[in-house]
Design an enzyme around this catalytic site. Sequence first.
Site, PDB file in Angstrom:
ATOM      1  CB  CYS A 133      -0.930  -0.003   1.211  1.00 43.61           C
ATOM      2  SG  CYS A 133      -1.936   1.484   1.360  1.00 43.61           S
ATOM      3  CB  CYS A 136      -0.526   2.384   4.013  1.00 42.83           C
ATOM      4  SG  CYS A 136      -2.145   1.810   3.492  1.00 42.83           S
ATOM      5  CG  ASP A 137       3.292   1.333   4.495  1.00 49.39           C
ATOM      6  OD1 ASP A 137       2.841   1.773   5.576  1.00 49.39           O
ATOM      7  OD2 ASP A 137       3.105   0.169   4.114  1.00 49.39           O
TER       8      ASP A 137
END
Length: 304
Positions: A133, A136-137
């Site tokens: 993701c 997300c990261d």
Amino acid sequence: MEKRELVIIGAGPAGLSAAIYGKRAGLDTLVLEKGRPGGQILTTSRVENYPGIIDGTGTGLADAFRAHAEFFKAEFRSVSVQKLEVRDGEKIITLKDGSEIAAGAIVVASGAHFRKQGCPGEKKYTGMGVSYCAVCDAAFFEDLEVAVIGGGNTAVEEACYLTGFASKVYLIHRRDEFRADKLVVEHALANPKIVPVMDSVLESIEGSDMVEKIVVRNVKTNELRNIELNGVFIFIGTLPNAEFLHDLLQTDAAGWIITDPKLQTSIPGIFAAGDVRDTSLRQVVTAAGDGARAAMSAYSYLQF
């Protein structure tokens, strides 16, 4: 045992759309979702191909979908579905806590999940440099070098997104040309931060406490190449979230649920919508349309 008219398994775009249409049709509608409603669009940074949304976000669209369903008073329950079965003529959903729900009609809208690469080091470094993701990261890799594995739309689009954070993005694909749409590829290759590595597969992910390098193999020459970097983002396809079905419904060879034109599965009264079913396109717009059709098909089923 709890009894409901319409139970929707999953709260991605398909499930949320089904909830809207189910409630508007006057059905007692329950939505079961083990996580935050929204599905895979929660991992999408930008949404620009949903009609009426020129430049939106995945989370924004997910929140709007849920708010719309809640406006019509669809009921949401945060639970994990363990099993779906037909018992004594009734469609029964068993939850993780052992409780059961009997449903007049069911829409399976459980979506899909990212496929794992399966190479040495992937599991060990998941959360320590390996991610599925970018949204997300990505911020963890500010001014660092990363790799994206894959050649479809998701991989190429996420590579572009990562250039907003990383200093360099290796885009590694096993073929000699990307499978992504032409405009997406052109946009990516015009970015000086993206370095394509073609005809190559990921052999291993290595490091100490965190990812430090990957080893890729050229599929034409078998030559191995070490690439020092700090992160690996894997986007090589999806698999259906259908483990709870335990072979109850007819699927294709890959496990995607087969439906008829009304989105009914091989069992009357059980419908499938969105990414979990066998379909040629998996997008927010197609999932939302599936949800609407499945809910109205369920309504028609319940009238007879």
